[in-house]
Structure formats: C-alpha cells, structure tokens
Design a protein around this motif. Structure first.
Motif, short mmCIF file in Angstrom:
data_model
loop_
_atom_site.label_atom_id
_atom_site.label_comp_id
_atom_site.label_asym_id
_atom_site.label_seq_id
_atom_site.Cartn_x
_atom_site.Cartn_y
_atom_site.Cartn_z
N GLY A 86 0.84 -1.18 0.00
CA GLY A 86 0.00 0.00 0.00
C GLY A 86 0.87 1.24 0.00
O GLY A 86 2.00 1.20 0.50
N VAL A 87 0.35 2.33 -0.57
CA VAL A 87 1.09 3.58 -0.62
C VAL A 87 0.17 4.71 -0.13
O VAL A 87 -0.98 4.80 -0.55
CB VAL A 87 1.59 3.91 -2.05
N ALA A 88 0.71 5.53 0.76
CA ALA A 88 -0.01 6.68 1.27
C ALA A 88 0.96 7.86 1.35
O ALA A 88 2.17 7.65 1.40
CB ALA A 88 -0.60 6.39 2.65
N GLY A 89 0.42 9.05 1.37
CA GLY A 89 1.32 10.19 1.49
C GLY A 89 0.58 11.47 1.79
O GLY A 89 -0.59 11.63 1.46
N SER A 90 1.30 12.35 2.43
CA SER A 90 0.81 13.70 2.69
C SER A 90 1.47 14.64 1.69
O SER A 90 2.66 14.53 1.41
CB SER A 90 1.19 14.12 4.12
N GLY A 91 0.67 15.53 1.15
CA GLY A 91 1.19 16.52 0.22
C GLY A 91 0.50 17.85 0.45
O GLY A 91 -0.15 18.05 1.47
N ASP A 92 0.63 18.72 -0.51
CA ASP A 92 0.05 20.05 -0.40
C ASP A 92 -0.68 20.35 -1.71
O ASP A 92 -0.06 20.37 -2.78
CB ASP A 92 1.16 21.07 -0.15
N THR A 93 -1.99 20.57 -1.65
CA THR A 93 -2.77 20.82 -2.86
C THR A 93 -2.33 22.09 -3.58
O THR A 93 -2.67 22.29 -4.74
CB THR A 93 -4.28 20.91 -2.54
N PHE A 94 -1.54 22.92 -2.92
CA PHE A 94 -0.96 24.11 -3.55
C PHE A 94 -0.24 23.74 -4.84
O PHE A 94 -0.20 24.52 -5.79
CB PHE A 94 0.01 24.80 -2.57
N TYR A 95 0.33 22.54 -4.90
CA TYR A 95 1.12 22.11 -6.06
C TYR A 95 0.27 21.56 -7.20
O TYR A 95 0.81 21.05 -8.18
CB TYR A 95 2.19 21.10 -5.63
N LYS A 96 -1.05 21.63 -7.08
CA LYS A 96 -2.01 21.26 -8.11
C LYS A 96 -1.68 19.95 -8.82
O LYS A 96 -1.84 18.89 -8.25
CB LYS A 96 -2.19 22.41 -9.10
N ASN A 97 -1.22 20.00 -10.07
CA ASN A 97 -0.96 18.78 -10.85
C ASN A 97 0.13 17.89 -10.26
O ASN A 97 0.25 16.73 -10.62
CB ASN A 97 -0.58 19.14 -12.29
N TYR A 98 0.93 18.47 -9.39
CA TYR A 98 2.03 17.70 -8.78
C TYR A 98 1.66 17.21 -7.38
O TYR A 98 2.49 16.64 -6.69
CB TYR A 98 3.30 18.56 -8.70
#
Length: 151
Positions: A86-98
C-alpha cells in the motif's frame, strides 16, 4: 502472524504522522509492524514481511524525496510477488498537478515487483485530520484482509 514494514520519507513530519497512524492501525489488527525512515531502509527488507507500505512526500514539482531515490530505484528490481503493498502520502494541494505524485510513482514501482495491491492509494492534504485517520485505518484493514488472502 502477519508482519508489516512501513517506510516513510518526511520533511514536515506529516508523512511520519501518516506512517505512525498506519503502523498503529496495523498493530491494532494484530500485525507485527516495524516503521523506518526511507534513507535508513533497504527495500530488500520488504522480502521479510507480508505487508509493505511506503509513505512519502512529493518534492517541488513532482520529484521524489532525494533521500529515497536509491530506495525507489532498488525497489523496482525486486520480486515481491508474495507481498501485499500500500502507498499513502501527505502533500500540499498548492502544487495542483504535482499534488502527491510520489504516491503514484511508488505505486508504479510496487507494480513492477508483482506485489499484490492491497488498498487504494491514500493522498492526504498536509497534516492528517480525524477524517484522514479514519481513511488510514480503513487502508490498514484493507491491507490486512488482502494479505490474509494472499498467504
């Protein structure tokens, strides 16, 4: 008893939080679980467990964590056909397509190992909140259910 290994890469601490939640969820389901930081982990260690999890951040415009590049490259060369992942992650929607593309990249790397996909990828915006914790608990349950069938 099922065994799991949760590997994380973090800058902000959010992906370590994600890894901690997944680890606690797996342990609560009776899975013997270890959690390690990606630069301190050899992907070969995944061969010794039933469930493999990666929680990684996406750097800048879709880049993988620099400290995890060797891990990522080496992971793709393994045969993990007996493992569930399984793969999970935290990111930032600020980066849109990335946004959280490291999750997708690690999912693809696991596909190349022939490991069994145990749960839908989880992408969390910034710090995990109560809703995210529920999602990650379900993620852990799905991994365990698939791993039991895979044994």
């Amino acid at each position: 008893m099922l065994k799991a290994h949760v590997v994380f890469a973090t800058i902000t601490g959010h992906n370590e939080d994600v890894a901690d939640i997944v680890t606690e969820g797996l342990e609560g389901l009776g899975v013997q679980t270890i959690e390690t930081e990606i630069s301190q982990t050899d992907p070969e260690e995944f061969k010794d467990v039933d469930i493999c999890v990666v929680c990684a951040y996406t750097y800048n415009e879709g880049h993988l964590p620099e400290e995890g590049l060797d891990f990522y490259e080496d992971l793709q060369k393994l045969d993990l056909s007996k493992q569930t992942y399984g793969v999970a992650g935290s990111g930032d929607t600020f980066y849109k397509n990335y946004y959280n593309v490291a999750v997708d990249k690690f999912d693809h790397a696991f596909q190349l190992t022939n490991a069994k996909h145990g749960a839908a990828n989880v992408k969390i915006n910034l710090e995990p909140d109560a809703k995210d914790i529920k999602t990650l608990d379900n993620f852990s349950k799905q991994l365990v259910n698939v791993a039991k069938k895979n044994k």
